[in-house]
Design a protein around this motif. Structure first.
Motif, PDB file in Angstrom:
ATOM      1  N   HIS A 198       0.026  -0.573 -14.787  1.00 21.96           N
ATOM      2  CA  HIS A 198       0.413   0.173 -13.757  1.00 21.96           C
ATOM      3  C   HIS A 198       0.545   1.635 -14.031  1.00 21.96           C
ATOM      4  O   HIS A 198       0.486   2.152 -15.066  1.00 21.96           O
ATOM      5  N   SER A 199      -0.493   2.126 -13.031  1.00 20.28           N
ATOM      6  CA  SER A 199      -1.137   3.509 -13.335  1.00 20.28           C
ATOM      7  C   SER A 199      -1.336   3.925 -11.287  1.00 20.28           C
ATOM      8  O   SER A 199      -1.302   3.379 -10.729  1.00 20.28           O
ATOM      9  N   PHE A 200      -0.437   4.896 -11.540  1.00 20.58           N
ATOM     10  CA  PHE A 200      -0.778   6.027 -10.619  1.00 20.58           C
ATOM     11  C   PHE A 200      -1.692   5.724 -10.064  1.00 20.58           C
ATOM     12  O   PHE A 200      -2.446   7.105  -8.280  1.00 20.58           O
ATOM     13  N   MET A 201      -2.954   6.297 -10.530  1.00 22.33           N
ATOM     14  CA  MET A 201      -4.448   6.615  -9.822  1.00 22.33           C
ATOM     15  C   MET A 201      -5.125   5.704 -11.487  1.00 22.33           C
ATOM     16  O   MET A 201      -5.231   4.520 -12.482  1.00 22.33           O
ATOM     17  N   PHE A 202      -6.456   4.687 -10.266  1.00 20.57           N
ATOM     18  CA  PHE A 202      -6.779   3.887 -11.006  1.00 20.57           C
ATOM     19  C   PHE A 202      -8.330   3.986  -9.472  1.00 20.57           C
ATOM     20  O   PHE A 202      -8.502   4.648  -9.447  1.00 20.57           O
ATOM     21  N   HIS A 203      -8.948   2.545 -10.356  1.00 20.25           N
ATOM     22  CA  HIS A 203     -10.085   2.457  -9.850  1.00 20.25           C
ATOM     23  C   HIS A 203     -10.457   1.331  -8.880  1.00 20.25           C
ATOM     24  O   HIS A 203     -10.164   0.303  -9.375  1.00 20.25           O
ATOM     25  N   GLN A 204     -11.077   1.469  -7.997  1.00 19.23           N
ATOM     26  CA  GLN A 204     -11.209   0.167  -7.183  1.00 19.23           C
ATOM     27  C   GLN A 204     -13.154  -0.209  -6.958  1.00 19.23           C
ATOM     28  O   GLN A 204     -13.783   1.221  -6.742  1.00 19.23           O
TER      29      GLN A 204
ATOM     30  N   ARG B 107      -1.459   5.390  -5.764  1.00 16.91           N
ATOM     31  CA  ARG B 107      -0.622   4.628  -5.983  1.00 16.91           C
ATOM     32  C   ARG B 107       0.885   5.096  -6.160  1.00 16.91           C
ATOM     33  O   ARG B 107       0.673   5.413  -7.239  1.00 16.91           O
ATOM     34  N   PRO B 108       1.697   5.690  -5.601  1.00 19.02           N
ATOM     35  CA  PRO B 108       3.023   5.584  -6.351  1.00 19.02           C
ATOM     36  C   PRO B 108       3.500   4.969  -7.188  1.00 19.02           C
ATOM     37  O   PRO B 108       5.202   4.074  -6.822  1.00 19.02           O
ATOM     38  N   ASP B 109       3.303   4.467  -8.030  1.00 15.16           N
ATOM     39  CA  ASP B 109       3.149   3.526  -9.296  1.00 15.16           C
ATOM     40  C   ASP B 109       3.945   4.040 -10.040  1.00 15.16           C
ATOM     41  O   ASP B 109       2.868   4.893 -11.057  1.00 15.16           O
ATOM     42  N   LYS B 110       5.123   3.512 -10.959  1.00 17.26           N
ATOM     43  CA  LYS B 110       5.545   3.840 -12.304  1.00 17.26           C
ATOM     44  C   LYS B 110       4.656   3.659 -13.316  1.00 17.26           C
ATOM     45  O   LYS B 110       4.057   2.275 -13.223  1.00 17.26           O
ATOM     46  N   VAL B 111       4.834   4.585 -14.279  1.00 13.42           N
ATOM     47  CA  VAL B 111       3.089   3.850 -14.983  1.00 13.42           C
ATOM     48  C   VAL B 111       3.597   3.127 -16.257  1.00 13.42           C
ATOM     49  O   VAL B 111       5.010   3.897 -16.450  1.00 13.42           O
ATOM     50  N   ASP B 112       3.096   2.173 -16.764  1.00 13.98           N
ATOM     51  CA  ASP B 112       3.412   1.363 -18.118  1.00 13.98           C
ATOM     52  C   ASP B 112       2.162   0.481 -17.466  1.00 13.98           C
ATOM     53  O   ASP B 112       0.867   1.135 -17.775  1.00 13.98           O
ATOM     54  N   ALA B 113       2.814   0.101 -19.056  1.00 10.87           N
ATOM     55  CA  ALA B 113       0.986  -0.880 -19.885  1.00 10.87           C
ATOM     56  C   ALA B 113       0.231  -1.688 -18.432  1.00 10.87           C
ATOM     57  O   ALA B 113      -0.824  -1.332 -18.451  1.00 10.87           O
TER      58      ALA B 113
ATOM     59  N   PHE C 124       1.825  -1.105  -0.370  1.00  5.64           N
ATOM     60  CA  PHE C 124       0.016  -0.139   0.299  1.00  5.64           C
ATOM     61  C   PHE C 124       0.776   1.178   0.045  1.00  5.64           C
ATOM     62  O   PHE C 124       0.552   2.272   0.869  1.00  5.64           O
ATOM     63  N   ASP C 125       1.786   1.324  -0.812  1.00  4.02           N
ATOM     64  CA  ASP C 125       2.612   2.378  -0.703  1.00  4.02           C
ATOM     65  C   ASP C 125       1.982   3.985  -1.486  1.00  4.02           C
ATOM     66  O   ASP C 125       0.410   3.475  -1.974  1.00  4.02           O
ATOM     67  N   THR C 126       1.660   4.965  -0.993  1.00  2.77           N
ATOM     68  CA  THR C 126       0.204   6.130  -0.797  1.00  2.77           C
ATOM     69  C   THR C 126       1.531   7.186  -0.862  1.00  2.77           C
ATOM     70  O   THR C 126       2.866   7.757  -0.368  1.00  2.77           O
ATOM     71  N   PHE C 127       0.492   7.793  -1.936  1.00  4.21           N
ATOM     72  CA  PHE C 127       1.226   9.139  -1.654  1.00  4.21           C
ATOM     73  C   PHE C 127       0.423  10.646  -0.427  1.00  4.21           C
ATOM     74  O   PHE C 127      -0.649  10.358   0.368  1.00  4.21           O
ATOM     75  N   TYR C 128       1.847  11.129   0.316  1.00  2.00           N
ATOM     76  CA  TYR C 128       1.540  12.097   0.813  1.00  2.00           C
ATOM     77  C   TYR C 128       1.512  13.274   1.366  1.00  2.00           C
ATOM     78  O   TYR C 128       1.717  13.468  -0.364  1.00  2.00           O
ATOM     79  N   LEU C 129       0.116  14.483   1.779  1.00  2.00           N
ATOM     80  CA  LEU C 129      -0.384  15.226   1.558  1.00  2.00           C
ATOM     81  C   LEU C 129       0.540  16.308   2.383  1.00  2.00           C
ATOM     82  O   LEU C 129       0.444  16.414   3.676  1.00  2.00           O
ATOM     83  N   ASP C 130       0.372  17.647   1.479  1.00  2.00           N
ATOM     84  CA  ASP C 130       1.285  18.592   2.931  1.00  2.00           C
ATOM     85  C   ASP C 130       0.347  19.146   3.675  1.00  2.00           C
ATOM     86  O   ASP C 130      -0.227  20.833   3.138  1.00  2.00           O
ATOM     87  N   ILE C 131      -1.076  18.919   4.070  1.00  2.00           N
ATOM     88  CA  ILE C 131      -1.530  19.204   4.919  1.00  2.00           C
ATOM     89  C   ILE C 131      -1.444  19.254   6.416  1.00  2.00           C
ATOM     90  O   ILE C 131      -0.598  17.721   6.578  1.00  2.00           O
ATOM     91  N   PRO C 132      -1.420  20.142   7.027  1.00  2.55           N
ATOM     92  CA  PRO C 132      -1.432  19.287   8.772  1.00  2.55           C
ATOM     93  C   PRO C 132      -1.909  17.985   9.019  1.00  2.55           C
ATOM     94  O   PRO C 132      -3.100  18.195   8.943  1.00  2.55           O
ATOM     95  N   GLU C 133      -1.329  17.864  10.175  1.00  3.09           N
ATOM     96  CA  GLU C 133      -1.964  16.668  10.560  1.00  3.09           C
ATOM     97  C   GLU C 133      -2.914  16.414  10.619  1.00  3.09           C
ATOM     98  O   GLU C 133      -3.025  17.657  11.705  1.00  3.09           O
TER      99      GLU C 133
END
Lengths: 661, 349
Positions: free
Chosen positions: B204-210, B196-202, B150-159
């Motif tokens: 993988h995508s950093f954005m997808f749908h569930q 998820r911070p995944d390198k884009v290829d055929a 579950f690699d994750t993008f974190y945001l610059d919003i105060p905790e």
């Protein structure tokens, strides 16, 4: 994780084909992702789930197979020799939270050679390079028992051995030849003078066993999984050793692995144990006691597994099982099963061996639920409506580049603190980015006639907080009369939502010209307009782009229910009127006048023709309007219509800038 | 007068014999039956006659000629081929401009409606989440190997009080949000974007749908999970698709399952004896993994304030992109986000 079938066969008899075995293991939760023959051996690539550290060993795999095939596990525990005691040096654990237990064996007089064929095959077929007899033996024992070992060249260790955190700025050249700067997060093994290993991750080059090594210091240890995880994250590497330490090692097997390695070194490298030393305490392994009701189990699974089968499965898995009444069992988990904590864990053990496929599927009676996600329903309605207008839905990335946003003069956005690339480092505060990308992508491929919409969230920084706002974007390019096409789309949309009271207000918006703000009950809900020339040039766009963006929460709040509106059955008649309108005056003036005079007899009007010609005055636009008349109560006579129409003509001709022709 | 009538008739017959097509016929009609036709002229001459009987007779004769001519023309019209107006039916059609839904929306709709038929309701969750809802409440420790997927993008919003803010890496936080706010019985599906911070290829995508789904009630059991997912897979793929439930591990379910369907591309051709065929989609395995599921871990129920001694539940999650790729034979995940019109126009609603 890669395993050799021949290696496994040292511990359990297998009487089925490798292919059958693979599917058997897969159906027991040990997914075989790849099966490949290699010489006489077979390689099994197994996905070991994060809860089963014990499957990171040949013993673990063999035990599982023994359960599935109903065979005995042929595991011999070596007799642990702890004499003579290590006198040459002390083992000092300075950081007891990070290292609970440490064993060192000093073995003298080793003869470094290549490993015998069988040993080379064992490690190679498990995906580890063969180095020399000593290193291969440590890897063989790690593979077998699941506890990593490390061998140092004892003559290169100066003084005592310390297990401690690294000091900031300390350096170590690891076996892979890389010089690594160390941090407080790194646990290290050190001697009196220097760091000799990145504990649990990788040994140091300086103390590596090589062809000249005569004496070996063999390490086995229990490190804190979290410490090793942080340490290897900080160092940015994953090794066979760290992978196992991070998940756990079974301390009972630690001594076994160390002892077996010792024996093998004596056998294959002529070494002799000179001293056994240890520090810390072997962690106590706790056995969980869990009581179980057969009825509860079967109702949780929707199954009918008999008590006998349950008992058999559990004892096979090394659980101790005792009857507690006719419906109950008391279960004691084996010491190596750190993952067993409560009843449901036992349920899973039983059902995975019993067979998931033996549980009959059955549909539950789901209860009525009235709570609906109104916004989702609203979006769903829009998604079914907008394609009717000829718009194609697009889905674009929510993560964009801050640089691109700056081109649009956008102010603040929520940044990603750990972006993969600069192209995706911030959350978009507008859907415009995705629409522009899409339109540009298609224009560049010589596609015209572009009419798109997207429904997605934008993300707004709100002081120290954030807002996610659902929005609708509309974009058209490469069609005729784009602005009025888009205006028509917006009107149809408002019509669809039964919003009758709205206003289009001319407004100046950043990045747009010819923009109209859509205002409902004094609340701006969105806008549409033409993309500014400046932005277009910056993006090197040759076509005009018309774009609109609407706040879906607001639109939803103004949405009215659709009710049937009765319409008049009396005939509709029309009269045409040709007009000129000075360019500095808005059509609104004409529309207002027609409505004012036509009153209840006015049905509708529209432009049916536009004139252009050199003979016409250049300061005005000329067109023909067709005005439709109808009464709700009766058929209008020709004379009545003529009168109203004449009144409209008269009234229009009085207005400044309007020419009635 | 009689003579004139018969002369006119002769003339008409002569003209008629010269008629070649529809246009000639129309000219003929105008000539003999139009406002300025000789027949009309004859009618005006009747008034000059004085004898009433003569008047009547003449009128009758003119009328019968008129009727005759008009019926001949009508008859002829039916048989005439309108060669001049021939429409070239091979000419290219004028283009209808169609709107459409994105294929991921279409698949989303299909999946949601299958579950809605079973009584699930749709509730969407937010995309910005915190560590508590994305991890801790789901039994995923902040520092543990089980988090590695579950690699994750974190945001610059105060905790916040619930930990650092991030872009959700799966749709499971919606399950937590709904269970925190609502009492069982619950049966919910929750579709949406995940990151998820995944390198884009055929693939993988950093954005997808569930799509996340779960049901919590008294007496919900593992066989219900199998029933619901079997119904789903058979409705979505086809009724002859086979399912395989494999034990797996997820921190938030126990027991956990991974569900495979028999390969919809090769239909398990490899299983035939002696077959050398190796499917590129299932890589010869014969099975395609489509979703993860399990009985909701009691600790997760408790984290949301639901009494696990009274209630039980199941949950499942699937990747919409992956399922769409399998169903429609789309080989590159990037196609979804390029929005090439040649891709978009292949799917409607």
């Amino acid at each position: 994780m890669q395993f050799s079938l021949d290696f496994i066969k040292e511990l359990v008899d297998i009487n089925i084909s490798p292919k059958k075995l693979s599917s058997l293991l897969t159906m027991a939760g040990m997914e075989v992702e790849r099966l490949e023959s290699k010489g006489k051996d077979w390689i099994l690539e197994i996905e070991v789930t994060a809860n089963r550290y014990d499957w990171l060993s040949i013993i673990g795999i063999a035990r599982e197979i023994s359960v599935c095939l109903n065979k005995k596990l042929k595991l011999n525990y070596p007799k642990i020799k702890t004499k003579p005691t290590l006198k040459k040096r002390k083992i000092i654990i300075e950081s007891p939270q990070d290292c609970l237990f440490y064993i060192g064996r000093l073995i003298r007089g080793v003869n470094i050679t290549n490993s015998p064929q069988w040993l080379q095959e064992r490690v190679l077929n498990c995906g580890i390079n063969s180095v020399n007899n000593i290193v291969d033996i440590t890897n063989y024992c790690m593979l077998k028992w699941g506890t990593p070992l490390h061998a140092f060249d004892d003559d290169k260790i100066e003084g005592n051995v310390y297990i401690r955190r690294a000091k900031e700025g300390e350096k170590l050249i690891t076996i892979d030849g890389k010089e690594r700067e160390l941090f407080r997060d790194n646990l290290v093994i050190a001697d009196d003078k220097k760091v000799i290993a990145l504990a649990g991750v990788m040994g140091g080059k300086d103390t590596e066993v090589d062809e000249n090594t005569k004496n070996v210091f063999l390490e086995a240890a229990v490190f804190s999984p979290l410490t090793i995880r942080r340490s290897r994250q900080k160092a940015g590497l994953v090794t066979e050793s760290s992978y196992r330490f991070e998940r756990a090692v079974f301390s009972d097997y630690l001594e076994c692995a160390s002892q077996e390695a010792n024996l093998l070194i004596e056998r294959l490298a002529d070494g002799k144990l000179i001293g056994y030393g240890k520090a810390g305490r072997k962690p106590l392994t706790k056995k969980k006691v869990i009581s179980l009701s057969i009825n509860d189990l079967n109702s949780y699974l929707g199954s009918n597994i008999p008590k006998d089968s349950i008992k058999k499965i559990l004892s096979h898995l090394d659980f101790q099982v005792k009857d507690r009444g006719s419906n109950g069992l008391q279960i004691i988990s084996p010491a190596f099963r750190f993952d067993i904590k409560e009843k449901v864990d036992i349920y899973e053990e039983i059902v995975r061996i019993y067979g998931y496929d033996k549980i009959e599927p059955c549909l539950p009676f789901l209860p009525f639920q009235l709570n609906q996600d109104e916004l989702f329903e609203f979006k769903r309605k829009l998604r079914s409506f907008l394609p009717i207008l000829g718009l194609k839905e697009i889905i674009t990335y929510s993560i964009v580049s801050e640089k691109n946003l700056k081109n649009l003069g956008k102010i603040e956005s929520i940044n990603i603190t750990n972006p993969l690339r600069e192209q995706e480092n911030t959350l978009r505060p507008t859907l415009l980015t995705g629409m522009l990308d899409t339109i540009m992508y298609n224009l560049n491929r010589n596609q015209r006639n572009l009419r798109f919409f997207e429904i997605a969230n934008v993300y707004i920084k709100d002081r120290d907080n954030f807002k996610e706002i659902p929005k609708l974007s509309l974009g058209v390019s490469g069609i005729r009369e784009e602005f009025f096409f888009l205006k028509g789309i917006v009107e149809e949309l408002l019509n669809f939502l039964n919003i009758a009271q709205y206003e289009f207000r001319e407004d100046s918006l950043p990045n747009f010209i010819q923009a109209l703000m859509v205002v409902i009950e004094e609340e701006p809900v969105g806008f549409f307009g033409k993309l500014d020339e400046k932005v277009r040039k910056e993006l090197d766009l040759k076509e005009n782009i018309f774009y609109g963006e609407f706040n879906l929460e607001l639109l939803k709040s103004f949405k009215k229910e659709n009710k049937y509106k009765p319409f008049s059955q009396y005939p509709i008649v029309y009269r045409d009127i040709s007009l000129g309108l000075r360019k500095d005056i808005n059509f609104k003036k004409i529309g207002d006048t027609i409505r004012e005079v036509g009153k209840e007899f006015l049905y509708n009007y529209r432009v049916i023709d536009v004139y252009r010609g050199k003979d016409l005055p250049q300061d005005s636009n000329f067109f023909t309007l067709r005005i439709f008349y109808q009464s709700k109560e009766r058929t209008l006579t020709s004379e009545e219509v003529d009168t109203i129409h004449q009144n409209i003509r008269d009234e229009l001709s009085k207005k400044e800038g309007i020419i009635v022709r | 007068m009689e003579k004139e009538i018969s002369k006119l008739e002769e003339e008409f017959q002569k003209d008629l014999s010269l008629v070649k097509g529809g246009e000639d016929l129309e000219k003929l009609r105008i000539k003999y039956l139009g406002r300025k036709s000789p027949i009309n002229k004859l009618f005006t001459q009747i008034s000059h006659l004085e004898n009433r009987e003569e008047k009547a007779l003449l009128g009758k004769n003119i009328n019968s000629l008129k009727e005759k001519i008009s019926s001949i023309i009508e008859e002829k019209l039916k048989s005439v081929e309108i060669k001049e107006d021939r429409l070239d039916l091979t000419f290219p059609s004028s283009q209808a401009y169609l709107g459409s839904l994105h294929i991921l929306s279409i698949v989303n709709n299909i999946i949601c409606s299958i579950f809605e038929r079973m009584g699930f309701v749709v509730i969407e969750g937010g995309e910005i989440e915190d560590e508590k809802h994305n991890f801790s409440s789901l039994n995923i420790p902040l520092q543990h190997p089980s988090r590695d997927v579950f690699d994750t993008f974190y945001l610059d919003i105060p905790e916040s009080n619930d930990g650092r803010l991030l872009l959700r890496s799966h749709t499971s936080p919606s399950q937590i949000r709904v269970m925190e706010k609502n009492k069982p019985p619950l049966a919910v599906i929750s579709p949406g974007r995940v990151y998820r911070p995944d390198k884009v290829d055929a693939s993988h995508s950093f954005m997808f749908h569930q799509i996340e789904g779960f049901a919590v009630d008294k007496g919900i059991n593992f066989s219900h999970l199998k029933g619901v997912l079997t119904y789903f897979a058979k409705s979505f793929f086809s009724s002859d698709v086979e399912l395989r439930f494999r034990p797996h591990f997820f921190p938030f379910t126990e027991p956990s399952v991974e569900v495979d369907v028999s390969c919809i591309i090769c239909k398990s051709k490899h299983l035939e004896k002696g077959s050398e065929y190796k499917c590129s989609v299932c890589r010869g395995k014969g099975w395609l993994e489509i979703l993860g599921a399990g009985m909701i871990h009691p600790q997760v129920l408790e984290n949301c304030g639901i009494d696990y001694k009274k209630y039980s539940g199941f949950a499942f999650g699937m990747g919409v992109d992956r399922i769409a790729m399998l169903k429609y034979g789309i080989e590159d995940i990037r196609l979804f986000y390029q929005n090439d019109i040649r891709f978009l126009e292949q799917f409607y609603i």
